[in-house]
Design an enzyme around this catalytic site. Structure first.
Site, PDB file in Angstrom:
ATOM      1  N   ARG A   1       0.863  -1.203  -0.075  1.00  0.00           N
ATOM      2  CA  ARG A   1      -0.051  -0.060   0.008  1.00  0.00           C
ATOM      3  C   ARG A   1       0.943   1.287   0.025  1.00  0.00           C
ATOM      4  O   ARG A   1       1.844   1.292  -0.917  1.00  0.00           O
ATOM      5  CB  ARG A   1      -1.115  -0.035   1.221  1.00  0.00           C
ATOM      6  CG  ARG A   1      -1.859  -1.139   1.015  1.00  0.00           C
ATOM      7  CD  ARG A   1      -2.614  -1.438   2.431  1.00  0.00           C
ATOM      8  NE  ARG A   1      -3.002  -2.886   2.447  1.00  0.00           N
ATOM      9  CZ  ARG A   1      -4.235  -3.171   2.516  1.00  0.00           C
ATOM     10  NH1 ARG A   1      -5.124  -2.088   2.385  1.00  0.00           N
ATOM     11  NH2 ARG A   1      -4.783  -4.198   2.331  1.00  0.00           N
ATOM     12  N   THR A   2       0.587   2.268   0.995  1.00  0.00           N
ATOM     13  CA  THR A   2       1.306   3.371   0.917  1.00  0.00           C
ATOM     14  C   THR A   2       2.744   3.318   1.604  1.00  0.00           C
ATOM     15  O   THR A   2       3.045   3.214   2.629  1.00  0.00           O
ATOM     16  CB  THR A   2       0.609   4.504   1.715  1.00  0.00           C
ATOM     17  OG1 THR A   2       0.218   4.111   2.955  1.00  0.00           O
ATOM     18  CG2 THR A   2      -0.506   5.010   0.940  1.00  0.00           C
ATOM     19  N   THR A   3       3.746   2.758   0.490  1.00  0.00           N
ATOM     20  CA  THR A   3       5.070   2.539   1.083  1.00  0.00           C
ATOM     21  C   THR A   3       5.961   3.871   0.850  1.00  0.00           C
ATOM     22  O   THR A   3       7.217   3.560   0.970  1.00  0.00           O
ATOM     23  CB  THR A   3       5.562   1.447   0.382  1.00  0.00           C
ATOM     24  OG1 THR A   3       5.390   1.246  -0.877  1.00  0.00           O
ATOM     25  CG2 THR A   3       5.036   0.214   1.148  1.00  0.00           C
ATOM     26  N   ASN A   4       5.385   5.046   0.330  1.00  0.00           N
ATOM     27  CA  ASN A   4       6.265   6.113   0.361  1.00  0.00           C
ATOM     28  C   ASN A   4       5.513   7.207   0.968  1.00  0.00           C
ATOM     29  O   ASN A   4       4.408   7.582   0.647  1.00  0.00           O
ATOM     30  CB  ASN A   4       6.732   6.512  -1.165  1.00  0.00           C
ATOM     31  CG  ASN A   4       5.717   6.632  -1.909  1.00  0.00           C
ATOM     32  OD1 ASN A   4       4.755   5.912  -2.150  1.00  0.00           O
ATOM     33  ND2 ASN A   4       5.597   7.894  -2.588  1.00  0.00           N
TER      34      ASN A   4
ATOM     35  N   ASP B   1       2.048  -2.169   5.110  1.00  0.00           N
ATOM     36  CA  ASP B   1       1.302  -0.847   5.079  1.00  0.00           C
ATOM     37  C   ASP B   1       1.597  -0.084   6.138  1.00  0.00           C
ATOM     38  O   ASP B   1       0.781   0.162   7.104  1.00  0.00           O
ATOM     39  CB  ASP B   1      -0.259  -1.201   5.089  1.00  0.00           C
ATOM     40  CG  ASP B   1      -1.347  -0.128   4.893  1.00  0.00           C
ATOM     41  OD1 ASP B   1      -0.835   0.865   4.485  1.00  0.00           O
ATOM     42  OD2 ASP B   1      -2.551   0.074   5.406  1.00  0.00           O
TER      43      ASP B   1
END
Lengths: 267, 238, 249
Positions: free
Chosen positions: B12-15, B118
């Protein structure tokens, strides 16, 4: 015989607004031998009277350690108690994993009470047939709680549950105001004397049928039984009080040594 | 199937998107000071210049939480803590999470989220004071946690920590600690392109937990080297 | 009771020929034999007060709670089977948390009351469960101003200026009707609520009681909590004096 049509399950209200099955489950607690709980400013402890089913059998354990800061003494169905004890241990371990700290005793007691209520409101389930005295200490000091099959719970300074516990409560009501300042040895002595009040005629306290579990402010739940409780049992032997040592009075309830027959014996 | 596992793994939002920079904290005699600047960057853009990256949290507001990394994840974390604090308020049993318990709890969440691919993309610093004991700890987005006398996250771990190691003593007064902290934040402002000279300082001691209004660091730009620049060296460096 | 022995009172899913669901009525009976509780909505907040029988002198002060906080700004006062009522409170807490998490603002009293009443009503629809043996008073002071609701085991819910549940509810309600709720402050209502409870308690027939009193008002910063100890003591003393004056008449 009058047949009560409202008492065969826990999801039927009686016209008087009662749930008989819950009340019957509370009777199971009274069938079990007594458990005494009390606390001082530094300790909370529970004492139990154990039964054995025959000369050749061991005595049924009635105190369970839950965590380093907590333990329970029980009266009623031991099998039900083990289910609750397992639940409590799991909750304590999970709490330690998440917070790296022991659980608040009162918060776990509420969880147990809420869990007990579930079995009183659904078809196909029954209430637990066991009462608990939960002792432990946490950031807010030593605590003693009672939980009931109904899902009720109370916090006490001293309390007795189980067979003939009224006599134990009478003893405790007479003495509980001294407890806050007492040391561990004196507390154990009071617990044993209160427990002795619950004995049936002809029965006496022995190192084999008594166990004490206690918890101090620094944590550590310790169980005293057999040789470790023996000195305390000997110490209260000369103290006046307790049941008469003569033959049984005719209208006494069944003696503690011979529990009623049944698939699920209460302890 | 196995050969394609890396491509098909669900992430998922890995940055991070809107990010805060370093958190610098140190213990002193009787308390803890924590500093963050007030900038939230969108990539290299100084997007929000006046946000606060630290907050008093918990039922009694006696724990300080400061964070770098994704700002929205930090806000989410504050929301989770507030829900937890409301639960404790409702129980009304005299107990409330300590800084240590809060730190462990948040770290378990950070670890579980990273294990689900995540993560909450933050480095957090937690400070508290209870029963005469000062607490200072930190965790990162992987769920690594430790406690220390001096802590710096983000670029501060490289640029402020050496300064803290050199200047820190256990018996520092609050004024000395504050001076050292401001020096660290000043150096970070000079050297870190995503830092600001406006900072919040949080304090935890026996009297409780407070976050100051933003203050502006004094800076000095007239050093000859600053004025002349490094171009004459021929390698673009000072 | 005419219902007994007819066979129409055994299940929640059975109507009697004259259109009644006796199981729900029996559950309501559990409340009507339980502790009296009153709630008063005044101009600057809501006050709730409930009696607790003193079961034992060895009980720790404050245990056996009957008023519980649901959210920062709302609370529930219970009468009936306490264990049943705690499930209602837990449900209310979950709903309040969920509402705040989803919408960003605290749950309004009307929403909390309707969610709780819908849940309690559900327990009157299926033979696999039984109705709750508890009624609740809900106090809330959020953006809509101070609100007081009550929900019965049937799932019926009303909003009130003042109401009472439990064994003394009829007497308590007629006492409450005498109050001028347009001018009463929360601080004054605490005293009045305590008096109403004591007026319905007959010390010669019933066990001694103690009070639990909570408020959510301007003075409490719109937080739902037990009233401060000094005010509690004042209310209890005033109520006891009121009762003695009643008995002397």
């Amino acid at each position: 015989m009058f047949r009560n049509q409202y008492d065969t399950d826990c999801i039927t209200w009686s016209p008087a607004g009662r749930i008989h099955q819950i009340e019957y489950a509370m009777e199971a607690v009274k069938q079990g031998s007594a458990a005494i709980g009390l606390r001082s400013n530094a300790f909370a402890l529970v004492a139990t009277l154990k039964r054995s089913s025959s000369e050749l059998s061991s005595y049924q354990k009635k105190i369970f350690k839950i965590d380093d800061n907590m333990g329970i003494g029980i009266a009623g169905l031991v099998a039900d108690a083990r289910v609750i004890a397992k639940y409590m241990r799991t909750e304590c371990i999970n709490h330690r994993y998440v917070y790296d700290a022991p659980m608040q005793v009162g918060r776990l007691v509420v969880q147990v009470a809420d869990k007990s209520q579930i079995g009183t409101q659904q078809v196909g389930r029954r209430p637990y047939g066991v009462g608990l005295l939960v002792v432990g200490s946490d950031g807010t000091g030593p605590h003693l709680f009672e939980t009931q099959p109904s899902g009720q719970y109370f916090e006490y300074k001293a309390m007795a549950i189980g067979a003939r516990s009224q006599a134990g409560r009478t003893y405790l009501e007479k003495h509980f105001e001294e407890f806050p300042e007492l040391g561990l040895d004196d507390l154990i002595k009071h617990a044993l004397l209160a427990l002795r009040e619950t004995l049936s005629t002809g029965q006496e306290l022995t190192a084999a049928n008594v166990a004490v579990g206690y918890c101090g402010l620094q944590g550590g739940f310790t169980i005293l039984e057999d040789e470790t409780i023996a000195p305390y049992v000997d110490a209260v032997k000369g103290t006046p009080g307790g049941p008469p040592m003569e033959e049984a009075a005719p209208e006494e309830a069944p003696p503690a040594e011979a529990p009623a027959e049944g698939a699920m014996d209460t302890e | 199937m196995q050969a394609h596992a890396p491509e098909s793994a669900f992430t998922r939002t890995t940055n991070p998107l809107v990010t805060g920079g370093s958190v610098v904290a140190l213990k002193y005699a009787g308390g803890v000071l924590v500093a963050t600047d007030t900038l939230a960057s969108y990539g290299s853009l100084a997007r929000f210049e006046n946000v606060c990256r630290m907050s008093t949290v918990g039922m009694n507001h006696d724990v300080l939480l400061a964070a770098g990394g994704d700002y929205s994840d930090y806000q989410q974390m504050l929301k989770m803590i507030d829900i937890r604090a409301t639960q404790e308020f409702a129980l009304d049993d005299g107990a409330a999470l300590s800084a240590s318990e809060m730190h462990h709890w948040l770290t378990r969440i950070l670890y579980q989220r990273r294990s689900k691919m995540d993560p909450l993309w933050n480095q957090i610093v937690i400070a508290g004071f209870r029963d005469g004991q000062v607490y200072l700890g930190t965790s990162d987005l992987y769920g690594t946690m430790y406690t220390e006398d001096i802590i710096a996250t983000g670029l501060g771990a490289h640029m402020a920590l050496p300064l803290l190691r050199k200047g820190w003593r256990a018996d520092m007064s609050e004024a000395e600690a504050r001076k050292l902290l401001e020096d660290c934040m000043r150096v970070l402002f000079y050297r870190d392109t995503r830092a600001s000279a406006n900072i919040n300082i949080g304090k935890v001691d026996a009297s409780g937990c407070t976050v100051s209004a933003p203050i502006k660091l004094e800076t000095f730009w007239e050093h000859p080297e600053f004025v002349r620049g490094g171009g004459h060296l021929g390698n673009g460096s000072w | 009771m005419s219902s007994i022995g007819t066979g129409y009172d055994q299940s929640t899913t059975t109507f009697s020929p004259d259109g009644r669901v006796f199981q729900v009525e029996y559950a309501t009976k559990a409340v009507d034999i339980s502790s009296t509780a009153v709630g008063i909505r005044c101009k600057d907040g809501v006050v709730m007060c409930v009696e607790k029988p003193k079961l034992s002198k060895m009980l720790v002060e404050g245990t056996n709670r009957r008023i519980m906080t649901v959210d920062k700004h709302s609370g529930i006062c219970i009468s009936g089977m306490i264990a049943d009522a705690r499930q209602i409170v837990n449900y209310g807490r979950r709903e309040a948390t969920g509402y705040l998490d989803f919408s960003g603002s605290p749950i309004p009293g009307s929403v909390l009351a309707s969610r709780i009443s819908m849940m309690m009503h559900t327990y009157t629809l299926y033979w696999t469960v039984r109705p709750f043996g508890a009624s609740v008073l809900i106090a809330s002071y959020a953006e809509e101003g101070p609100q007081l609701y009550s929900v019965d085991p049937s799932g019926v819910s009303y909003r009130y200026f003042a109401t009472a549940i439990g064994k003394g509810k009829n007497g308590a309600k007629s006492q409450l009707e005498k109050l001028d709720l347009t001018t009463l402050t929360a601080r004054e209502a605490v005293i009045e609520a305590a008096k109403v409870i004591y007026s319905q308690h007959d010390p010669s027939k019933e066990k001694p009681i103690e009070l639990e009193i909570s408020w959510v008002c301007d003075e409490s910063n719109k937080m739902h909590q037990l009233v401060p100890p000094a005010l509690h003591a004042e209310a209890e003393a005033a109520a006891k004096a009121y009762r003695e004056a009643m008995d002397d008449d």
